[in-house]
Design a protein around this motif. Sequence first.
Motif, PDB file in Angstrom:
ATOM      1  N   UNK A 265      28.460  26.605  31.413  1.00  0.00           N
ATOM      2  CA  UNK A 265      27.541  27.377  32.250  1.00  0.00           C
ATOM      3  C   UNK A 265      28.054  28.807  32.426  1.00  0.00           C
TER       4      UNK A 265
ATOM      5  N   UNK B  74      23.885  39.443  27.169  1.00  0.00           N
ATOM      6  CA  UNK B  74      22.764  39.205  26.247  1.00  0.00           C
ATOM      7  C   UNK B  74      23.148  39.406  24.789  1.00  0.00           C
TER       8      UNK B  74
ATOM      9  N   UNK C  55      22.916  18.935  26.843  1.00  0.00           N
ATOM     10  CA  UNK C  55      22.077  19.134  28.026  1.00  0.00           C
ATOM     11  C   UNK C  55      22.140  20.586  28.492  1.00  0.00           C
ATOM     12  N   UNK C  56      23.362  21.126  28.533  1.00  0.00           N
ATOM     13  CA  UNK C  56      23.529  22.487  29.040  1.00  0.00           C
ATOM     14  C   UNK C  56      22.843  23.503  28.132  1.00  0.00           C
ATOM     15  N   UNK C  57      22.985  23.308  26.822  1.00  0.00           N
ATOM     16  CA  UNK C  57      22.514  24.329  25.890  1.00  0.00           C
ATOM     17  C   UNK C  57      21.182  23.987  25.240  1.00  0.00           C
ATOM     18  N   UNK C  58      20.513  22.962  25.764  1.00  0.00           N
ATOM     19  CA  UNK C  58      19.244  22.571  25.171  1.00  0.00           C
ATOM     20  C   UNK C  58      19.366  22.367  23.674  1.00  0.00           C
TER      21      UNK C  58
ATOM     22  N   UNK D  64      23.032  30.720  17.784  1.00  0.00           N
ATOM     23  CA  UNK D  64      22.794  29.657  18.765  1.00  0.00           C
ATOM     24  C   UNK D  64      23.956  28.670  18.817  1.00  0.00           C
TER      25      UNK D  64
ATOM     26  N   UNK E 263      25.035  35.019  27.597  1.00  0.00           N
ATOM     27  CA  UNK E 263      23.592  34.876  27.429  1.00  0.00           C
ATOM     28  C   UNK E 263      22.804  35.700  28.419  1.00  0.00           C
ATOM     29  N   UNK E 264      23.268  35.724  29.673  1.00  0.00           N
ATOM     30  CA  UNK E 264      22.470  36.355  30.718  1.00  0.00           C
ATOM     31  C   UNK E 264      22.932  37.780  31.002  1.00  0.00           C
TER      32      UNK E 264
ATOM     33  N   UNK F 274      21.133  32.061  25.058  1.00  0.00           N
ATOM     34  CA  UNK F 274      21.648  31.205  26.124  1.00  0.00           C
ATOM     35  C   UNK F 274      21.447  29.738  25.818  1.00  0.00           C
ATOM     36  N   UNK F 275      20.414  29.425  25.086  1.00  0.00           N
ATOM     37  CA  UNK F 275      20.128  28.028  24.803  1.00  0.00           C
ATOM     38  C   UNK F 275      19.212  27.969  23.601  1.00  0.00           C
TER      39      UNK F 275
ATOM     40  N   UNK G 144      18.193  26.398  19.515  1.00  0.00           N
ATOM     41  CA  UNK G 144      18.688  25.944  18.231  1.00  0.00           C
ATOM     42  C   UNK G 144      17.986  26.748  17.157  1.00  0.00           C
TER      43      UNK G 144
ATOM     44  N   UNK H 113      27.299  30.721  29.322  1.00  0.00           N
ATOM     45  CA  UNK H 113      25.876  31.071  29.296  1.00  0.00           C
ATOM     46  C   UNK H 113      25.613  32.287  30.173  1.00  0.00           C
ATOM     47  N   UNK H 114      26.168  32.251  31.384  1.00  0.00           N
ATOM     48  CA  UNK H 114      25.914  33.349  32.313  1.00  0.00           C
ATOM     49  C   UNK H 114      26.495  34.664  31.787  1.00  0.00           C
TER      50      UNK H 114
END
Lengths: 356, 511
Positions: free
Chosen positions: A198, A209, A300-303, A221, A205-206, A213-214, A216, A201-202
């Motif tokens: 997480x 950038x 789950x976290x990264x779809x 990715x 990804x967030x 973030x998630x 495939x 990702x933050x």
Amino acid sequence: MNSAPAPPPSSTPSSAPSAETSGETSTSTTSPTTSPTTSPTPSTPSARRHLLRAALTRLLSSLGVLWAAVTVVFVLSRASGDPVAQLLPENANPEQVAQMQATLGLDRPLIVQYLDFLGGLVRLDLGDSLLYREPVTSLIAERIPATALLAATALLITVVVSFLAGSIAAMRRGTGVDRTVMSLVLVGQSTPAFWVGILLVLLFGVQLRVLPAAGYGTLAHLVLPATTLAIFSVAVVARLLRSSLIEVMGQDHVRTARAKGAGEVRVLLAHSLRNASMPVITVLGLELGALLGGAILTEQIFNWPGIGRLTIDAISFRDFPLVQGTVVLFAATFIVVNLLVDLSYAIIDPRVRTEA
Amino acid sequence: MTSLPRPTRRDALRLGACGSALGAVALTTGCGSEPAAGDARALRIAQKSEPTGLDPHLESGLDGMNVLINIFDTLTMRDTDNELVPRLATSWEAVDEHRWRFHLREGVTFHNGEPFDAASVKFSIERLIDPATESTIIELRAVDHAEIVDEHTVDIVMAVPDPVIPEKVSLFGGVMLPPGYLEDVGAEQFAAQPVGTGPFRFVSWRKAQLLRLEANAEHWNGRPAFDELHFTAMPNPASALAGIQSDAVDMVSALDPEAALQLEGYKDVALEKYPGIRMYFVVLDTEHEILRDERVRRALNHAVDVPLLIEAVLNDSGREAATIVPREAFGYVPDIPPPERDPDLARRLLAEAGYADGIELRFTSSNKEQLVCEALAGMLGDVGVTLDLELLEPGTFAERLESDDPSSLGSMYLTGSTGWTLDGGATLQSYIRSDRRRSRIRSDHADALMDTIEQTIDPDTRLEALQEMQQWLRDEAPFLFLYQADLDFATNGEITWEPNVNGTLAMETAR
């Protein structure tokens, strides 16, 4: 995956190979010959019989493990609830519930369902998913590539990073470098993977950038989930390799090499790494299990569209056939990995091919 | 070897697909995630889960229906004012107790060019109720068959009277399927390439990744504003937040209150709250030795400060409820006030009932509702009611809900009910009549009222029964009344769209 096979150390006192093989060794008759010491292919008829028996034993025990795993899952999943409760809306009446149970074949006696499942397994037919109404095999086949890609990438990161970190720490043992590398590794081992995920990702990804973030699709990715998944394994493998290397580097043949004037890097690559890798290979095999488990969380976290998410859905919906299918897959993967680990011993260490 | 639709996959699996699949992936990893063609405007929506399949008769989950409702039209629909309005049917009436007549819109065609008419309706309704379809949609169980009156008129003929048929064909039960196409390609191919009359056409679906729809320019209600709809499943709020912030999705639907709270205060994220219809309440076992006393049940209602619970635990995403009928539903009685929130009154009532020293009750819930349960335990603890909390994994809880053994859920349990037909009977039907498994009420009076609500066609008679039922609930307090949950959406702030109270993602109105 393995480090490049180094030529066998000339000073290794390896016993003359006999043609016998123990029941614990690989059963491959086409094992690549990596050292000039011996050919692994048995030449005498008695040795071939030995080998055949070993192979058969191995196969039977693997099937036994598989059978045990699927039986436990069969019993546990059915003890944990009834899928119809979730498939039908709340206002379903008893007739509709009974009809749905009959439709899904859940009204049959358990033993009939069990034998039906085993019979299907022999034909590699895992039945239809209750939730998706599709053959379990095709649902799983759709998801294997994503998980295989994720786990393989994580394994690659694990091997590369841990061999670098372990080697550097072993060569500079007791120094600040050693302590820094090992502290970083320890931090990696102590932080929960989902939390690291997480945070990654933050950050990437967030905030920055720079990475998706998630999802495939592209190599970009793959970076964050594979890194997240690898962090824990890196720690385990790097620490083991470091201690294993330190032990090997204290052995006679390495001292001899040093006395002959070999540099530290050459000592590592030519005389130590191969022997020190033996326990690491075993652990890498075990780590693959951890990777599969970790993949469930990481997906789950990264779809990530892999087996992990499918497994979670299957469990939460009591989709018995699909749960059984994923367990068959995991168990089979473990069995194959164990086999590969044994095989790799034979390739890396000529002594294993002989009766130890 | 059994024959299978995808033998190549089966072979791949048999060969130990890991190796071969890895190779395949390595070759295709370069391809991106299919941006919309050219300058097409795509609306990218994330939900918790994706459909289990695309055959609308096999989909009973809301997340799946939210996708399918864009591909398929229903006979009636709930607009954003929650009114039941024409869709593929322009008008309808009850011919008699056993017959609902629907007059159909003319000139409508399916995506494959097939005309929509009375035969399509007959086919769709009868396919849904045919046991061979194995449908999980149960709303039309009272239907016997459908009859074609003329090309644009059809009768739904009931085995048992059902007053709510027009409401029931506004969503799950009312999707219209193309009979010719289904006959040509078969159910499996239909589920792979669904064809409806809806505002969007199906384009492609890569499982667990992306489901794409494109605008249907020929839709009878005009072309939707967005060129494409993209649906993805994002089970956890952290991905959803990252998705919105990194411009990977435009909208996240149906957030839990705590998830919405996580998204608060970020720039580029607009949180939208809409009224919803999901009712939450605690079912009290009126046969239980302590809860048998109506004073105890009223005491529980006085002890729980629901407005505080909504503010503190739900981040204001809910409306206080004095009944279990949603405010927007037919038959809701607005002038029944919620119980006074008065711990002293609660203690007095408990003392009157002979429990001055407090009581202990076993309370069961799904662990999804953990925060609410803990708040309830705290508030009830203040008046001397000790809750023995049992929080179950949702699947286990669901199973116990449907179990024939009422004690499996203890003396009280927390539940949520979504009556998407917006009929007052929808949330009542599972929890009141003594023969229903979720009911913990044994009352001939309540049973008789339920029968009137469920089987009378005349709306005035039903309305009276619904009102009387809510008054009875107020007096008897067989439930601990809690709240009606809001719908929380997160968007990038650039979408103009409003859901109805069901939160259905019908996106043709999105701008």
